[in-house]
Design a protein around this motif. Structure first.
Motif, PDB file in Angstrom:
ATOM      1  N   ARG A   1      -7.226  27.008  44.725  1.00 25.60           N
ATOM      2  CA  ARG A   1      -6.734  25.770  45.558  1.00 25.60           C
ATOM      3  C   ARG A   1      -7.590  24.677  45.086  1.00 25.60           C
ATOM      4  NH1 ARG A   1      -6.827  27.502  51.190  1.00 25.60           N
ATOM      5  NH2 ARG A   1      -5.035  28.703  50.551  1.00 25.60           N
ATOM      6  N   HIS A   2      -8.830  24.559  44.814  1.00 27.94           N
ATOM      7  CA  HIS A   2      -9.537  23.445  44.245  1.00 27.94           C
ATOM      8  C   HIS A   2      -9.621  23.461  42.851  1.00 27.94           C
ATOM      9  CE1 HIS A   2     -10.461  22.751  48.246  1.00 27.94           C
ATOM     10  NE2 HIS A   2     -11.443  23.706  48.476  1.00 27.94           N
ATOM     11  N   ALA A   3      -9.470  24.475  42.138  1.00 26.52           N
ATOM     12  CA  ALA A   3      -9.743  24.403  40.727  1.00 26.52           C
ATOM     13  C   ALA A   3      -8.568  24.159  39.965  1.00 26.52           C
ATOM     14  CB  ALA A   3     -10.210  26.070  40.112  1.00 26.52           C
ATOM     15  N   ARG A   4      -7.199  24.497  40.446  1.00 26.73           N
ATOM     16  CA  ARG A   4      -5.925  24.358  39.593  1.00 26.73           C
ATOM     17  C   ARG A   4      -5.821  22.477  39.479  1.00 26.73           C
ATOM     18  NH1 ARG A   4      -2.544  24.693  43.254  1.00 26.73           N
ATOM     19  NH2 ARG A   4      -1.555  22.342  43.179  1.00 26.73           N
TER      20      ARG A   4
ATOM     21  N   ALA B   1      -5.398  20.881  36.166  1.00 29.43           N
ATOM     22  CA  ALA B   1      -4.211  19.614  36.049  1.00 29.43           C
ATOM     23  C   ALA B   1      -4.543  18.170  35.553  1.00 29.43           C
ATOM     24  CB  ALA B   1      -3.264  19.539  37.178  1.00 29.43           C
ATOM     25  N   ALA B   2      -5.739  17.884  36.201  1.00 28.40           N
ATOM     26  CA  ALA B   2      -6.159  16.471  35.842  1.00 28.40           C
ATOM     27  C   ALA B   2      -6.952  16.404  34.463  1.00 28.40           C
ATOM     28  CB  ALA B   2      -7.330  15.981  36.844  1.00 28.40           C
ATOM     29  N   PHE B   3      -7.415  17.578  33.988  1.00 29.52           N
ATOM     30  CA  PHE B   3      -7.842  17.780  32.659  1.00 29.52           C
ATOM     31  C   PHE B   3      -6.813  17.726  31.691  1.00 29.52           C
ATOM     32  CE2 PHE B   3     -10.121  20.644  29.401  1.00 29.52           C
ATOM     33  CZ  PHE B   3     -10.746  19.528  28.888  1.00 29.52           C
ATOM     34  N   LEU B   4      -5.648  18.284  31.823  1.00 31.82           N
ATOM     35  CA  LEU B   4      -4.508  18.244  30.971  1.00 31.82           C
ATOM     36  C   LEU B   4      -4.215  17.011  30.494  1.00 31.82           C
ATOM     37  CD1 LEU B   4      -2.779  21.117  32.293  1.00 31.82           C
ATOM     38  CD2 LEU B   4      -3.156  21.022  30.004  1.00 31.82           C
ATOM     39  N   VAL B   5      -4.024  16.149  31.893  1.00 35.36           N
ATOM     40  CA  VAL B   5      -3.510  15.053  31.630  1.00 35.36           C
ATOM     41  C   VAL B   5      -4.453  13.800  31.147  1.00 35.36           C
ATOM     42  CG1 VAL B   5      -2.710  12.839  33.072  1.00 35.36           C
ATOM     43  CG2 VAL B   5      -1.988  15.040  33.635  1.00 35.36           C
ATOM     44  N   SER B   6      -5.806  13.971  31.277  1.00 39.97           N
ATOM     45  CA  SER B   6      -6.955  12.962  30.947  1.00 39.97           C
ATOM     46  C   SER B   6      -7.511  13.146  29.692  1.00 39.97           C
ATOM     47  CB  SER B   6      -8.040  12.935  32.087  1.00 39.97           C
ATOM     48  OG  SER B   6      -8.647  14.068  32.145  1.00 39.97           O
TER      49      SER B   6
ATOM     50  N   ALA C   1     -14.068  25.815  26.390  1.00 43.84           N
ATOM     51  CA  ALA C   1     -15.017  25.871  27.332  1.00 43.84           C
ATOM     52  C   ALA C   1     -14.824  25.460  28.576  1.00 43.84           C
ATOM     53  CB  ALA C   1     -16.436  25.318  26.845  1.00 43.84           C
ATOM     54  N   MET C   2     -13.873  24.336  28.727  1.00 45.18           N
ATOM     55  CA  MET C   2     -13.617  23.928  30.085  1.00 45.18           C
ATOM     56  C   MET C   2     -12.647  24.745  30.663  1.00 45.18           C
ATOM     57  SD  MET C   2     -14.868  21.073  31.370  1.00 45.18           S
ATOM     58  CE  MET C   2     -13.613  20.441  32.391  1.00 45.18           C
ATOM     59  N   THR C   3     -11.839  25.572  29.984  1.00 43.30           N
ATOM     60  CA  THR C   3     -10.994  26.475  30.329  1.00 43.30           C
ATOM     61  C   THR C   3     -11.787  27.721  30.925  1.00 43.30           C
ATOM     62  OG1 THR C   3      -9.230  25.720  28.775  1.00 43.30           O
ATOM     63  CG2 THR C   3      -8.763  27.760  29.885  1.00 43.30           C
ATOM     64  N   GLU C   4     -12.845  28.106  30.131  1.00 43.94           N
ATOM     65  CA  GLU C   4     -13.227  29.317  30.478  1.00 43.94           C
ATOM     66  C   GLU C   4     -13.983  29.057  31.887  1.00 43.94           C
ATOM     67  OE1 GLU C   4     -15.593  30.298  27.112  1.00 43.94           O
ATOM     68  OE2 GLU C   4     -14.093  31.356  26.177  1.00 43.94           O
ATOM     69  N   ARG C   5     -14.725  27.871  32.061  1.00 43.99           N
ATOM     70  CA  ARG C   5     -15.286  27.575  33.377  1.00 43.99           C
ATOM     71  C   ARG C   5     -14.159  27.517  34.590  1.00 43.99           C
ATOM     72  NH1 ARG C   5     -18.937  28.635  36.471  1.00 43.99           N
ATOM     73  NH2 ARG C   5     -19.722  26.976  37.856  1.00 43.99           N
ATOM     74  N   ILE C   6     -13.241  27.027  34.261  1.00 37.81           N
ATOM     75  CA  ILE C   6     -12.214  26.771  35.487  1.00 37.81           C
ATOM     76  C   ILE C   6     -11.537  28.129  35.825  1.00 37.81           C
ATOM     77  CG2 ILE C   6     -10.019  26.003  35.817  1.00 37.81           C
ATOM     78  CD1 ILE C   6     -10.479  23.495  34.167  1.00 37.81           C
ATOM     79  N   SER C   7     -11.810  28.916  34.692  1.00 39.72           N
ATOM     80  CA  SER C   7     -11.228  30.403  35.032  1.00 39.72           C
ATOM     81  C   SER C   7     -12.351  31.165  35.743  1.00 39.72           C
ATOM     82  CB  SER C   7     -11.158  31.116  33.759  1.00 39.72           C
ATOM     83  OG  SER C   7     -10.579  32.618  34.089  1.00 39.72           O
TER      84      SER C   7
ATOM     85  N   LEU D   1      -3.569  29.336  32.403  1.00 37.45           N
ATOM     86  CA  LEU D   1      -4.302  29.559  33.500  1.00 37.45           C
ATOM     87  C   LEU D   1      -3.913  28.726  34.785  1.00 37.45           C
ATOM     88  CD1 LEU D   1      -7.114  30.449  34.835  1.00 37.45           C
ATOM     89  CD2 LEU D   1      -8.255  28.597  33.576  1.00 37.45           C
ATOM     90  N   THR D   2      -3.542  27.532  34.539  1.00 37.69           N
ATOM     91  CA  THR D   2      -3.062  26.665  35.503  1.00 37.69           C
ATOM     92  C   THR D   2      -1.934  27.246  36.173  1.00 37.69           C
ATOM     93  OG1 THR D   2      -3.673  24.756  34.159  1.00 37.69           O
ATOM     94  CG2 THR D   2      -2.451  24.353  36.011  1.00 37.69           C
TER      95      THR D   2
END
Length: 396
Positions: free
Chosen positions: A122-125, A129-134, A107-113, A162-163
């Motif tokens: 520029r702001h979504a990437r 990346a932060a979501f991948l880490v955290s 769901a987060m991936t779809e929202r970021i997309s 996507l990133t």
């Protein structure tokens, strides 16, 4: 021994001059351990954390990993080499996970997309990346049943793809390739053919947009070969990119064959796929325009791009800005200055809402093309308007 990123730049220059891939070892340079792509395994999660942290936290390293560099010598793993190769990661402090956590990542991936489609990456990437880490990396380390573990790796692969796609949009090609390679590793580990093929195709798009036609063709063919049971929409998605790559290499007959295949497959398609993996009539017409452009048919390219613009869904604002600017450039090239100005003006309407490196570059090119024609009232009006909207560093 030169410091980074000089060795990679030298290898790129050698590869372009020789017309073939050149490895770091062939050029006499040590291969950075973090860039080894041949043996995906337990280091995948750690590499992903390191990549995400560098992307978000450390601007000094970001300049190295995010250089506008396309390394044709990258080792692209084949499907048999990555499928199932990622061993179970060591369990950390994360609790046992289940399908709800997988659904949350999806769901987060779809929202970021969706944010990328509407506002640019520029702001979504950095958010991705932060979501991948955290969150995603700890989930990949957590205990889970095998079906959940594979589903989480598949979801993580989607997010990495996507990133990487958003990094391409920003012109950070080295960074994009690192995300793409992690997507391939995770897709293979989870036996996710769809994301594996989509990522290879994305790498082909990156290559063809940078003028690496042969590499783009190889990647597009690899994506098609790895998806033998593709449905009609997926087949159109793959064949359209094969057509563009073939046209750029000068193989016009092959390009037209793939384009007809994409058109036939699109006619058979019945349902849309998820946002960053979809292929619709607007996208098909975009590929038709690109093929005609590569074949020297500028008027045909203009017609197909106009049709693409008419058919595009409103949610794809970033794409609309970029591709209307491309349409205007092609109208300008055939001598239709005032029609080009009208198209550029419509792109400029949406431009302030989009944070995109590719959109920025199109606006910069627009100003450059208009400058010699400011004696024309329509061109002068647009040029003056653009100078109040386009950031100062892009105005030249």
């Amino acid at each position: 021994m030169p410091k980074e990123p000089v060795p990679a730049l030298i290898v790129e220059a050698l590869a372009r001059r020789l017309g073939r891939p050149v490895t770091m070892a062939e050029a006499g340079f040590p291969h950075p351990p973090s860039e080894s792509n041949s043996h995906p395994g337990t280091s995948t999660v750690e590499d992903l954390v390191d990549l995400g942290r560098q992307d978000v936290v450390d601007p000094s390293r970001r300049s190295v990993i995010g250089a506008s560099l396309f390394t044709v010598a990258l080792t692209i793993p084949d499907w048999p080499d990555v499928v199932g190769r990622m061993e179970a990661a060591q369990t950390g402090a994360a609790p046992r996970i289940g399908m709800p956590e997988v659904h949350m990542v999806t769901a987060m991936t779809e929202r970021i997309s969706e944010l990328d489609d509407q506002f640019g990456g520029r702001h979504a990437r950095p958010m991705a990346a932060a979501f991948l880490v955290s969150s995603v990396a700890p989930y990949l380390r957590a205990e889970a049943p095998e079906n959940v573990r594979k589903a989480m790796m598949s979801a993580a692969s989607d997010l990495c793809y996507l990133t990487g796609y958003m990094a391409v949009d920003e012109g950070l090609h080295g960074l994009a390739q690192r995300y793409y390679l992690k997507a391939l590793e995770l897709a293979g580990a989870s036996e996710d053919h769809l994301t594996y093929c989509t990522t290879l195709r994305g790498m082909s798009v990156q290559a063809v947009d940078l003028g690496h036609g042969r590499t783009a063709m190889r990647l597009a063919d690899a994506a098609a070969a790895a998806s033998p049971a593709a449905g009609p929409r997926m087949r159109a998605f793959l064949a359209g990119q094969q057509a563009h790559a073939a046209a750029q290499t000068g193989d016009h007959a092959r390009a037209l064959t793939y384009l007809r295949e994409a058109e036939t497959s699109m006619d058979k398609a019945e349902s849309r796929e998820r946002a960053f993996g979809s292929y619709d009539p607007a996208a098909l017409n975009y590929h038709t325009s690109q093929v005609r452009f590569e074949m020297g048919d500028m008027r045909g390219a203009v017609e197909a791009m106009q049709q693409s613009d008419k058919l595009r869904y409103d949610i794809y604002r970033r794409t609309r800005v970029k591709e209307r600017a491309i349409l205007a450039e092609r109208q300008f090239a055939v001598g239709h200055l005032e029609a080009a100005c009208a198209t550029w003006s419509s792109a400029l309407n949406d431009y302030p809402l989009v944070q995109s490196g590719r959109a920025d570059q199109r606006m910069k090119k627009m100003l450059s093309l208009l400058r010699p024609h400011v004696k024309n009232q329509v061109a002068r009006t647009l040029h003056e308007r653009a100078r109040t909207i386009v950031p100062a560093h892009l105005r030249g």
